[in-house]
Design a protein around this motif. Structure first.
Motif, PDB file in Angstrom:
ATOM      1  N   ASP A   1      33.451  37.186  41.599  1.00 30.03           N
ATOM      2  CA  ASP A   1      35.263  36.874  41.925  1.00 30.03           C
ATOM      3  C   ASP A   1      34.899  38.572  42.332  1.00 30.03           C
ATOM      4  O   ASP A   1      35.436  39.122  42.922  1.00 30.03           O
ATOM      5  N   SER A   2      34.157  39.728  41.312  1.00 26.05           N
ATOM      6  CA  SER A   2      34.656  40.915  41.386  1.00 26.05           C
ATOM      7  C   SER A   2      34.134  41.527  42.381  1.00 26.05           C
ATOM      8  O   SER A   2      34.284  42.724  42.948  1.00 26.05           O
TER       9      SER A   2
ATOM     10  N   ARG B   1      36.109  40.884  45.354  1.00 25.71           N
ATOM     11  CA  ARG B   1      37.583  41.885  45.070  1.00 25.71           C
ATOM     12  C   ARG B   1      37.319  44.045  45.395  1.00 25.71           C
ATOM     13  O   ARG B   1      38.523  44.257  46.085  1.00 25.71           O
ATOM     14  N   GLU B   2      36.195  44.012  45.331  1.00 28.15           N
ATOM     15  CA  GLU B   2      35.605  45.353  45.211  1.00 28.15           C
ATOM     16  C   GLU B   2      35.122  45.953  46.641  1.00 28.15           C
ATOM     17  O   GLU B   2      35.733  46.545  47.359  1.00 28.15           O
TER      18      GLU B   2
ATOM     19  N   LYS C   1      37.946  45.212  50.037  1.00 28.52           N
ATOM     20  CA  LYS C   1      39.053  45.560  49.311  1.00 28.52           C
ATOM     21  C   LYS C   1      40.054  46.520  50.505  1.00 28.52           C
ATOM     22  O   LYS C   1      41.468  46.464  50.431  1.00 28.52           O
TER      23      LYS C   1
ATOM     24  N   ASN D   1      33.640  31.641  48.232  1.00 26.37           N
ATOM     25  CA  ASN D   1      32.885  32.134  46.032  1.00 26.37           C
ATOM     26  C   ASN D   1      32.880  30.643  45.889  1.00 26.37           C
ATOM     27  O   ASN D   1      33.155  29.436  45.399  1.00 26.37           O
TER      28      ASN D   1
ATOM     29  N   ARG E   1      27.360  45.331  44.416  1.00 29.38           N
ATOM     30  CA  ARG E   1      28.126  45.718  45.322  1.00 29.38           C
ATOM     31  C   ARG E   1      27.883  46.272  46.160  1.00 29.38           C
ATOM     32  O   ARG E   1      28.170  45.732  47.254  1.00 29.38           O
TER      33      ARG E   1
END
Length: 295
Positions: A72-73, A76-77, A80, A122, A252
């Motif tokens: 999830d993170s 998001r990153e 962005k 996901n 990431r």
């Protein structure tokens, strides 16, 4: 990032995930890694604009990993700086009754990215050879002819399912979908620490489920299933990338770098040229707009 060699993360059919490191930091600080990600995702965002204008390819990004791996993170990153209309994220949980009334790939077909767009899964269609492999009783809910009890689910069943998934991905690739599959390779100890953080921080309590501990006891079985799934479905047209996931910030940067470096190899993806007639009259259009100031 220039210091990331993306080929080293591509899984081969002979790769042993148990021998692949879970941690990476490239000798860089957290602040440096954050800066690297900002630079890379900006360029990814620019590429997404060009992909949209070109409108001939789509990009499918598949994320798999154990609970707390950071899916999830990462989403998001990494994304962005994308135009929100250019990327769609879909999370696949326990199949609904409607989904169980169709074949297991149906719900994935429904939300595949359109040309010019990125799609992020996901958890993915691979849940059908991972969670169902660990819990074969779930297969019974699919109401497949000839499968009446768990004992009917033999190796031939799984062989056919791997073949179906390979055919599904080849079909997508041959029709213009660029496929990336990322396994976020988390260590068991790091998962333990992340679960403890969910219990110790009130704002993260909602993320915890007692079921996490139940599934954790099946860690070795899941690793074995991931090993087989990756080795049997990694191909040049749909490669698996095994990403060290114990350091979220580095993971990431790696994923963003893999996407950017691989996509830049598609030299035919570029903004479409203007029509010759429009191009020849650009000065005229500019003068018309400039003249409005004088009215």
């Amino acid at each position: 990032m220039d210091y990331i060699e993306i080929d080293k993360y591509i899984a081969k059919k002979t790769s042993k995930i148990s021998e692949i490191p879970n941690y990476e930091d490239f000798g860089r600080t957290e602040k440096q890694l954050k800066k690297d990600l900002r630079q890379t995702r900006r360029m990814l965002g620019q590429f997404q604009d060009m992909l949209y204008a070109h409108n001939k390819y789509s990009v499918l990004i598949c994320l798999q990993g154990m609970d707390t791996a950071g899916k999830d993170s990462l989403i998001r990153e990494v994304f962005k700086d994308f135009n929100v209309s250019g990327v769609e994220v879909h999370s696949f949980k326990v199949p609904t009754e409607l989904e169980l009334d169709h074949n297991y790939l149906w719900r994935h077909y429904l939300v595949l990215p359109a040309k010019g767009k990125f799609g992020v899964f996901n958890r993915t269609h691979y849940e059908n050879v991972l969670v169902t492999r660990v819990h074969p009783e779930y297969i019974l809910g699919e109401r497949i002819p000839g499968i009446h009890k768990v004992e009917d689910i033999d190796q031939d069943f799984w062989d056919k399912r791997f073949e179906q998934i390979n055919n599904f991905e080849r079909h997508l690739f041959e029709n213009g979908t660029i496929i990336f599959k990322f396994f976020l390779h988390l260590s068991k100890e790091e998962q333990r620490q992340r679960l403890l953080r969910r219990l110790s921080i009130r704002e993260k309590h909602w993320k915890f489920s007692p079921g996490d501990l139940k599934e954790r006891k099946l860690w070795d079985r899941y690793q074995s299933c991931y090993q087989e799934a990756i080795s049997r479905t990694t191909h040049e047209h749909a490669p698996w990338y095994v990403i060290p996931a114990d350091n979220k910030k580095a993971a990431r940067v790696i994923v963003a770098s893999v996407l950017l470096q691989a996509l830049k190899k598609y030299k035919d993806i570029r903004e479409p040229a203007l029509d010759d007639k429009i191009l020849a009259n650009l000065d005229t259009y500019e003068k018309e707009l400039q003249s409005e100031q004088n009215k």
